[in-house]
Design a protein around this motif. Structure first.
Motif, mmCIF file in Angstrom:
data_model
loop_
_atom_site.group_PDB
_atom_site.id
_atom_site.type_symbol
_atom_site.label_atom_id
_atom_site.label_comp_id
_atom_site.label_asym_id
_atom_site.label_seq_id
_atom_site.Cartn_x
_atom_site.Cartn_y
_atom_site.Cartn_z
ATOM 1 N N SER A 92 0.881 -1.167 0.000
ATOM 2 C CA SER A 92 0.000 0.000 0.000
ATOM 3 C C SER A 92 0.917 1.215 0.000
ATOM 4 O O SER A 92 1.266 1.764 1.046
ATOM 5 N N CYS A 94 2.239 4.887 -2.470
ATOM 6 C CA CYS A 94 1.665 5.930 -3.321
ATOM 7 C C CYS A 94 1.693 5.538 -4.788
ATOM 8 O O CYS A 94 2.494 4.703 -5.226
ATOM 9 N N GLY A 117 -2.756 0.070 -2.503
ATOM 10 C CA GLY A 117 -2.568 1.486 -2.257
ATOM 11 C C GLY A 117 -3.031 2.425 -3.346
ATOM 12 O O GLY A 117 -3.332 2.040 -4.475
ATOM 13 N N PHE A 122 -2.311 5.568 0.963
ATOM 14 C CA PHE A 122 -3.467 5.079 1.727
ATOM 15 C C PHE A 122 -4.031 3.810 1.079
ATOM 16 O O PHE A 122 -4.065 3.689 -0.154
ATOM 17 N N HIS A 147 3.566 -1.019 3.795
ATOM 18 C CA HIS A 147 2.723 0.168 3.594
ATOM 19 C C HIS A 147 3.403 1.421 4.136
ATOM 20 O O HIS A 147 4.285 1.347 5.000
ATOM 21 N N PRO A 149 3.557 6.182 3.547
ATOM 22 C CA PRO A 149 3.676 7.326 2.647
ATOM 23 C C PRO A 149 5.115 7.477 2.170
ATOM 24 O O PRO A 149 5.999 6.705 2.570
ATOM 25 N N VAL A 209 -7.643 11.932 1.165
ATOM 26 C CA VAL A 209 -6.375 12.279 1.813
ATOM 27 C C VAL A 209 -6.535 13.576 2.602
ATOM 28 O O VAL A 209 -6.062 13.698 3.745
ATOM 29 N N TYR A 235 1.520 8.747 8.048
ATOM 30 C CA TYR A 235 1.692 7.355 8.488
ATOM 31 C C TYR A 235 0.746 7.027 9.644
ATOM 32 O O TYR A 235 0.107 5.963 9.668
ATOM 33 N N SER A 237 -2.076 8.334 10.352
ATOM 34 C CA SER A 237 -3.438 8.223 9.835
ATOM 35 C C SER A 237 -3.628 6.900 9.102
ATOM 36 O O SER A 237 -4.637 6.208 9.284
ATOM 37 N N GLN A 238 -2.644 6.533 8.283
ATOM 38 C CA GLN A 238 -2.740 5.289 7.521
ATOM 39 C C GLN A 238 -2.746 4.062 8.410
ATOM 40 O O GLN A 238 -3.418 3.073 8.115
ATOM 41 N N GLN A 239 -2.013 4.121 9.500
ATOM 42 C CA GLN A 239 -1.950 2.949 10.376
ATOM 43 C C GLN A 239 -3.317 2.615 10.959
ATOM 44 O O GLN A 239 -3.649 1.440 11.151
#
Length: 331
Positions: A92, A94, A117, A122, A147, A149, A209, A235, A237-239
């Motif tokens: 995942s 960019c 991704g 994300f 995964h 950013p 995003v 990161y 936020s993505q986790q």
């Protein structure tokens, strides 16, 4: 952080889960071991530029070159029984072509890749994508998820910019992340025009995003270097999303699951590219739990390497239990 319900619904129903690479899977016996594959792959690639590496690590402490990352990850996973014959790679990262460097290197080790991704890294394929991916794991096999950013750094050490081959302009990196950061800054500074088109389908991912970065307004405004802090906020936020997807789909784990999370650090064609790993998790029939932060480096002739800052490296067993934190072993 609370994720908007509309985003969770969209993430779970998106159809963007087709594999990004479909090379023929080759037996690891051709190379001896999976680690032999890594050694062979990096033979033709240049060594790390020590001075540039110092510059990268001053800004991203804990970053590893791609070579260092690949060797350490493969060594740890081989101890869990994971190799190129029984492991499906899932990423995942960019959509930017610079994010393919790390991805392609691990494809060179494990043979193919399932892509979860989208913009900024994300996991827009969501729960539906995870379910499809899980069904593709070899019988009795494992899954490695990478995964995070990415962020650029120029040869002069400017963060959030990167030189690109064939382009005179020193470009933004990550463009999606910086656009979202600028949108957020307009809100926190009080000068933004709030748009009602955040969920416009033709630019849904960027709208998402921008929504997912909203909780980090104060954090970014207080940062000494906004561009350096931005990938770490992304990161975090993505986790939240990755954890939700893994926990929802953990019943589909076969022998085990490893999750490596962090920050990719991209460099120009005449500098280095780096990745910072924030978190790696592995699940298997034995109980082990990991949580590392990685950085990778990829070198091509006449160019420097990429890095990864690992922030998480976890291992889950076949029952979906988080049983091993391997992050300390990546340092």
């Amino acid at each position: 952080m609370k994720i908007p319900a509309t985003l969770l619904i969209s993430l779970s129903t998106t159809a963007a889960f087709t594999p990004s690479h479909l090379p023929t899977r080759q037996s690891s016996t051709l190379y001896g071991t999976t680690l032999d594959k890594v050694t062979e792959m990096f033979k033709s690639k240049p060594a790390e530029n020590e001075e540039f590496g110092k510059l990268v690590r001053q800004n991203f402490p804990g970053a590893l070159s791609n070579r260092e990352l690949a060797v350490r990850v493969v060594e740890l996973l081989e101890e869990k029984g994971m190799d190129s014959d029984n492991t499906l790679l899932c990423t995942s990262l960019c959509a930017d072509e610079l994010a393919r460097v790390l991805e392609d290197e691990f494809v060179g080790v494990y043979g193919n890749n399932f892509n979860l991704g989208g913009l900024s890294g994300f996991p827009f394929a969501g729960n539906t994508g995870w379910g499809a991916m899980s069904a593709h794991v070899p019988d009795g096999g494992y899954n490695l998820v990478i995964h995070g950013p990415h962020v650029g750094i120029t040869k002069d050490g400017v963060i959030g910019k990167v030189e690109r081959s064939g382009i005179a302009l020193v470009d933004n990196c990550c463009g999606s992340a910086i656009a979202a950061s600028n949108y957020l800054k307009g809100i926190t500074d009080g000068g933004a025009n709030i748009t009602p088109k955040l969920q416009q389908f033709s630019d849904f991912q960027q709208g998402a995003v921008q929504e997912l970065i909203l909780p980090f307004g104060k954090r970014l405004s207080r940062a000494d270097n906004r561009m350096r802090e931005l990938p770490y906020a992304l990161y975090d936020s993505q986790q939240v999303l990755v954890d939700d997807i893994v926990n929802t789909g953990k019943s589909s784990i076969k022998a085990g699951l490893a999750v490596l999370g962090g920050i990719q650090i991209n460099t120009g064609p005449d500098t280095c590219k780096l990745y910072v790993a924030n978190h790696v998790r592995i699940a298997s029939t034995t109980n082990h739990y990991l949580s590392p932060l990685l950085i990778y480096c990829n070198l091509q002739p006449s160019s420097t390497v990429d890095y990864f800052h690992p922030l998480r490296f976890d291992y889950y067993d076949a029952d979906g239990n988080l049983v091993d934190n391997m992050l300390p072993y990546l340092k």
